[in-house]
Design a protein around this motif. Structure first.
Motif, mmCIF file in Angstrom:
data_model
loop_
_atom_site.group_PDB
_atom_site.id
_atom_site.type_symbol
_atom_site.label_atom_id
_atom_site.label_comp_id
_atom_site.label_asym_id
_atom_site.label_seq_id
_atom_site.Cartn_x
_atom_site.Cartn_y
_atom_site.Cartn_z
ATOM 1 N N ASP A 15 8.453 6.307 -12.852
ATOM 2 C CA ASP A 15 7.290 5.918 -13.652
ATOM 3 C C ASP A 15 7.065 6.954 -14.738
ATOM 4 O O ASP A 15 7.346 8.138 -14.547
ATOM 5 C CB ASP A 15 6.031 5.799 -12.765
ATOM 6 N N LYS A 20 1.183 9.345 -11.133
ATOM 7 C CA LYS A 20 1.655 8.403 -10.098
ATOM 8 C C LYS A 20 2.849 8.987 -9.355
ATOM 9 O O LYS A 20 2.955 8.877 -8.121
ATOM 10 C CB LYS A 20 2.038 7.055 -10.735
ATOM 11 N N TYR A 55 15.197 8.694 -15.009
ATOM 12 C CA TYR A 55 16.024 7.538 -14.644
ATOM 13 C C TYR A 55 17.384 7.935 -14.094
ATOM 14 O O TYR A 55 17.909 7.305 -13.178
ATOM 15 C CB TYR A 55 16.231 6.634 -15.868
ATOM 16 N N CYS A 68 9.718 -3.412 -12.865
ATOM 17 C CA CYS A 68 8.397 -3.988 -12.555
ATOM 18 C C CYS A 68 7.306 -3.345 -13.393
ATOM 19 O O CYS A 68 6.186 -3.152 -12.937
ATOM 20 C CB CYS A 68 8.102 -3.878 -11.062
ATOM 21 N N VAL A 69 7.656 -3.029 -14.643
ATOM 22 C CA VAL A 69 6.657 -2.446 -15.548
ATOM 23 C C VAL A 69 5.718 -3.549 -16.036
ATOM 24 O O VAL A 69 6.017 -4.745 -15.924
ATOM 25 C CB VAL A 69 7.330 -1.760 -16.760
ATOM 26 N N THR A 71 3.649 -6.134 -18.362
ATOM 27 C CA THR A 71 3.950 -6.999 -19.518
ATOM 28 C C THR A 71 2.648 -7.656 -19.974
ATOM 29 O O THR A 71 2.473 -8.876 -19.844
ATOM 30 C CB THR A 71 4.982 -8.093 -19.146
ATOM 31 N N SER A 108 9.209 -8.062 -13.193
ATOM 32 C CA SER A 108 8.032 -8.283 -14.044
ATOM 33 C C SER A 108 8.004 -9.730 -14.513
ATOM 34 O O SER A 108 9.035 -10.398 -14.563
ATOM 35 C CB SER A 108 8.106 -7.398 -15.301
ATOM 36 N N THR A 109 6.815 -10.186 -14.899
ATOM 37 C CA THR A 109 6.694 -11.519 -15.494
ATOM 38 C C THR A 109 7.094 -11.422 -16.964
ATOM 39 O O THR A 109 6.534 -10.617 -17.711
ATOM 40 C CB THR A 109 5.252 -12.024 -15.362
ATOM 41 N N GLU A 141 8.036 -12.078 -9.224
ATOM 42 C CA GLU A 141 7.204 -11.605 -8.108
ATOM 43 C C GLU A 141 6.070 -12.598 -7.867
ATOM 44 O O GLU A 141 5.430 -13.047 -8.805
ATOM 45 C CB GLU A 141 6.618 -10.237 -8.516
ATOM 46 N N LEU A 143 3.596 -11.978 -5.269
ATOM 47 C CA LEU A 143 2.487 -11.449 -4.459
ATOM 48 C C LEU A 143 1.202 -11.347 -5.261
ATOM 49 O O LEU A 143 1.214 -11.328 -6.487
ATOM 50 C CB LEU A 143 2.857 -10.099 -3.841
ATOM 51 N N GLU A 145 -2.560 -9.223 -5.690
ATOM 52 C CA GLU A 145 -3.271 -8.003 -5.341
ATOM 53 C C GLU A 145 -4.325 -8.325 -4.283
ATOM 54 O O GLU A 145 -4.924 -9.393 -4.288
ATOM 55 C CB GLU A 145 -3.934 -7.408 -6.585
HETATM 56 N N1 LIG Z 1 -0.170 -7.137 -10.157
HETATM 57 C C1 LIG Z 1 0.256 -8.208 -9.548
HETATM 58 O O1 LIG Z 1 -0.288 -8.659 -8.525
HETATM 59 C C2 LIG Z 1 1.468 -8.938 -10.039
HETATM 60 C C3 LIG Z 1 1.967 -10.061 -9.340
HETATM 61 C C4 LIG Z 1 3.098 -10.701 -9.803
HETATM 62 C C5 LIG Z 1 3.720 -10.259 -10.949
HETATM 63 N N2 LIG Z 1 3.205 -9.165 -11.628
HETATM 64 C C6 LIG Z 1 3.904 -8.722 -12.818
HETATM 65 O O2 LIG Z 1 4.516 -7.485 -12.514
HETATM 66 C C7 LIG Z 1 4.510 -6.653 -13.677
HETATM 67 C C8 LIG Z 1 3.830 -5.336 -13.361
HETATM 68 O O3 LIG Z 1 2.472 -5.573 -13.028
HETATM 69 P P1 LIG Z 1 1.543 -4.416 -12.473
HETATM 70 O O4 LIG Z 1 0.217 -5.037 -12.208
HETATM 71 O O5 LIG Z 1 2.227 -3.707 -11.376
HETATM 72 O O6 LIG Z 1 1.480 -3.460 -13.770
HETATM 73 P P2 LIG Z 1 0.897 -1.971 -13.862
HETATM 74 O O7 LIG Z 1 0.595 -1.760 -15.297
HETATM 75 O O8 LIG Z 1 -0.147 -1.757 -12.820
HETATM 76 O O9 LIG Z 1 2.122 -1.064 -13.434
HETATM 77 C C9 LIG Z 1 3.225 -0.892 -14.252
HETATM 78 C C10 LIG Z 1 3.727 0.547 -14.125
HETATM 79 O O10 LIG Z 1 4.825 0.701 -15.012
HETATM 80 C C11 LIG Z 1 4.755 2.025 -15.538
HETATM 81 N N3 LIG Z 1 5.580 2.079 -16.760
HETATM 82 C C12 LIG Z 1 5.310 1.654 -17.999
HETATM 83 N N4 LIG Z 1 6.346 1.893 -18.820
HETATM 84 C C13 LIG Z 1 7.308 2.484 -18.081
HETATM 85 C C14 LIG Z 1 8.615 2.939 -18.355
HETATM 86 N N5 LIG Z 1 9.145 2.858 -19.580
HETATM 87 N N6 LIG Z 1 9.327 3.494 -17.365
HETATM 88 C C15 LIG Z 1 8.771 3.583 -16.116
HETATM 89 N N7 LIG Z 1 7.558 3.163 -15.787
HETATM 90 C C16 LIG Z 1 6.827 2.615 -16.773
HETATM 91 C C17 LIG Z 1 3.286 2.251 -15.767
HETATM 92 O O11 LIG Z 1 2.999 3.629 -15.889
HETATM 93 C C18 LIG Z 1 2.703 1.622 -14.509
HETATM 94 O O12 LIG Z 1 2.597 2.552 -13.469
HETATM 95 C C19 LIG Z 1 3.833 -7.475 -14.754
HETATM 96 O O13 LIG Z 1 4.824 -8.170 -15.499
HETATM 97 C C20 LIG Z 1 2.995 -8.461 -13.986
HETATM 98 O O14 LIG Z 1 2.731 -9.627 -14.723
HETATM 99 C C21 LIG Z 1 2.128 -8.501 -11.172
#
Ligand SMILES: NC(=O)c1ccc[n+]([C@@H]2O[C@H](COP(=O)([O-])OP(=O)(O)OC[C@H]3O[C@@H](n4cnc5c(N)ncnc54)[C@H](O)[C@@H]3O)[C@@H](O)[C@H]2O)c1
Length: 421
Positions: A15, A20, A55, A68-69, A71, A108-109, A141, A143, A145
Motif C-alpha cells: 500500500d 496502513k 512492490y 484491489c486499489v 476506483t 477492483s471494480t 469482488e 463482499l 463492508e
Molecule cells: N469496499 C467494498 O466493500 C468493496 C466491495 C467490492 C468491490 N470493491 C472495489 O474494490 C476496490 C477497492 O475498494 P476499497 O473500498 O477497498 O478502497 P480503499 O480506498 O478503501 O482502499 C484502497 C487502498 O489502495 C491503496 N492504494 C492506492 N493507490 C495505490 C497504489 N498505487 N499502490 C498500492 N496501494 C494503493 C490506498 O492507499 C488504499 O489503502 C474498488 O474498486 C471498489 O469498488 C469494494
C-alpha cells in the motif's frame, strides 16, 4: 488479506499508505470490520501476513498478485482508474526481475477494457509476454463492508474472467476454501458484472422506496406489501424477465404500470424510477425501427405477432406497434403467427387489431415458407420452436432476432443480428 492468510496463503500487502503498512506489520487491521482484527492477528503471528510499500519485495516470490486499489468516480462520474494503471506499472517493473509465471487478478471494480490495458502496461514495463510469462484475470469482488469475512467465504459466485486455462486454475486455487460456484467467463463479462450488479441493487432500493412513498401516502403498510412482493420467488425475485430482449407489452404490464404511476402522480408522490420505465420501453421499440431502417431492406417478414408465444393476444403487443409504424412508412410486410387466426379473434383483442392494423388479413399467414421466401429481412419476435433453426435453414437471409432463438447466435455468418446481444 485476513481471509486469504487464514486459508493458508502467505500474503504480502502493498500500500502507498505507510500508516496502513505499519498497522499490518504490527498485527493490527487497517480497517474496522467484524472478525478482521482476529484474523489479521492470527495470520501475522503465524508469519503469513506482512505489508510493505515496495512492490519488488512483495512480488519477489509471489505466484499471484491481487489489484484491489480504489476506483472512485472522477469529476465526470467515470471510474478513475489512475491507481489501477499505477499499480500495473509497478507490477510490470517488479515482474521484470522474476522468472516465475505470474497471475494478476483485477479485484477492483473497473470498466470493460481495463484488463487489456493492464496487460499491455505490464508487458511494456516488464519486457515479458502476456500468456507466456504472466496473465491478467478479471475477478470482481462481491463482499460487502460490515459482513466482509462472512461474504468472503460465501459469495454468490466466484467469477474468473480469462481465456487461459492455466490462469483459471491458479485463480481458482486462491479461492479453494470459498463456498461458492466458480464461473469461468470472458474477461469483458467479468469486467461488466459488478457494475450491473450494483446498478441493479440501487434500482431495487429506489423501487422499494418509491413503493414505500406511494403506500405511505395512501395509508397502506408498505412493508407488508414488499414482504408479500418478496415472497413471490417465481416472478418477482427470480431470473424471470431478466433476459435482454425486446420491449414488454401485453394487456397487463403497460396498463398496470401506468395505473401505479398515475396513483403516485395524483397523490403528489414523485416516482422518477417508476415514471422512467415506460419511456425506456418505448425507446426499445424505436431501437428496432432504427435497426430495420439501417438495413435499407423494404420487404420485411415478422415471425410471431402476439405479445408472447403460445397466445393469440395482440393487445399492446409491441411488435404490432412496429408493424403499424413500418406499414405507415411504406414497407412491404408479411406476418407469420400460427396462433393468430383473425376469424377467431373476439372482444377487445379484435377491437385492438381493427384499430391498429385494419388490413391485417392481407399480410398475416400461417405459411412460414411463404413469409420467408417473400421477404428479405426476417424479424423473429416470438420464441416458437419452428423458428429455432432459421439461420442455418436460410443462411442467406438477413435476420433480426428479438428473442435469442436457439443456435441463432452461433450460426450467424454475419447476416444475423441479435437485438441486444
Ligand atoms: N469496499 C467494498 O466493500 C468493496 C466491495 C467490492 C468491490 N470493491 C472495489 O474494490 C476496490 C477497492 O475498494 P476499497 O473500498 O477497498 O478502497 P480503499 O480506498 O478503501 O482502499 C484502497 C487502498 O489502495 C491503496 N492504494 C492506492 N493507490 C495505490 C497504489 N498505487 N499502490 C498500492 N496501494 C494503493 C490506498 O492507499 C488504499 O489503502 C474498488 O474498486 C471498489 O469498488 C469494494
Amino acid at each position: 488479506m485476513a481471509c486469504l492468510a487464514d486459508d493458508g496463503n502467505r500474503v504480502v500487502g502493498v500500500d502507498v499508505s505507510i500508516s496502513k503498512v505499519n498497522l499490518i506489520n504490527a498485527g493490527s487491521p487497517s480497517i474496522v470490520e467484524k472478525d478482521v482484527d482476529g484474523l489479521i492477528k492470527k495470520g501475522w503471528e503465524a508469519g503469513n501476513i506482512e505489508a510493505t510499500d515496495n512492490y519488488k519485495t512483495a512480488l519477489r516470490d509471489a505466484d499471484v498478485s491481487i489489484i484491489c486499489v480504489g476506483t472512485p468516480n472522477n469529476k465526470s462520474g467515470h471510474l478513475d482508474l489512475t491507481r489501477i494503471h499505477a499499480v500495473a506499472q509497478d507490477i510490470g517493473e517488479a515482474l521484470a526481475e522474476s522468472d516465475r509465471f505470474h497471475v494478476v487478478l483485477i479485484r477492483s471494480t473497473v470498466v470493460p477494457g481495463t484488463n487489456e490495458k493492464v496487460g499491455t502496461t505490464i508487458e511494456e514495463r516488464s519486457g515479458k509476454k502476456r500468456r507466456v510469462d504472466f496473465e491478467v484475470v478479471s475477478n470482481p469482488e462481491f463482499l460487502r463492508e460490515g459482513t466482509a469475512v462472512q461474504d468472503f467465504y460465501n459469495p454468490p459466485v466466484t467469477v474468473i474472467g480469462t481465456s487461459s486455462n492455466r490462469a483459471f486454475e491458479i485463480a481458482k486455487s486462491v479461492y479453494r476454501k470459498v463456498d461458492a460456484p466458480v464461473r469461468k467467463t470472458s474477461i469483458a463479462v467479468a469486467e461488466t458484472i459488478k457494475l450491473v450488479n450494483n446498478s441493479f441493487h440501487a434500482l431495487k432500493v429506489t423501487f422499494a422506496n418509491e413503493v414505500g412513498s406511494i403506500c405511505k401516502q395512501l395509508g397502506i403498510d408498505s412493508h407488508e406489501v414488499m414482504d408479500l412482493f418478496c415472497q413471490d420467488r417465481k416472478l418477482n425475485l427470480s431470473a424471470c424477465y431478466l433476459k435482454p430482449g425486446f420491449a414488454y407489452g401485453g394487456s397487463c404490464l403497460p396498463k398496470d404500470l401506468r395505473a401505479l404511476r398515475l396513483i403516485a402522480h395524483d397523490n403528489y408522490v414523485d416516482t422518477p424510477v417508476i415514471n422512467a420505465i415506460e419511456p425506456s420501453n418505448k425507446y426499445q421499440k424505436q431501437r428496432l425501427v432504427d435497426m430495420i431502417t439501417e438495413t435499407g431492406i423494404k420487404k420485411i417478414g415478422i415471425l410471431g405477432f402476439s405479445f408472447k408465444p403460445g397466445t393469440d393476444d395482440l393487445r399492446e403487443s409491441p411488435i404490432v406497434e412496429i408493424a403499424e409504424i413500418l406499414l405507415g412508412k411504406g414497407y412491404d410486410l408479411k406476418v407469420h403467427d400460427k396462433n393468430v387466426h383473425l376469424s377467431n379473434l373476439i372482444g377487445r383483442n379484435k377491437q385492438y387489431v381493427n384499430e391498429k392494423i385494419p388490413h391485417l388479413e392481407k399480410i398475416i399467414t400461417d405459411d412460414l415458407d411463404e413469409v420467408i421466401n417473400n421477404c428479405d429481412l426476417i424479424i423473429v419476435a416470438n420464441k416458437e420452436e419452428q423458428y429455432a433453426d432459421l439461420p442455418s435453414r436460410y443462411p442467406g437471409k438477413d435476420i433480426i432476432d428479438l428473442v435469442r432463438i436457439e443456435g441463432g447466435f452461433e450460426t450467424s455468418r454475419g447476416r444475423y443480428q441479435g437485438f441486444c446481444w
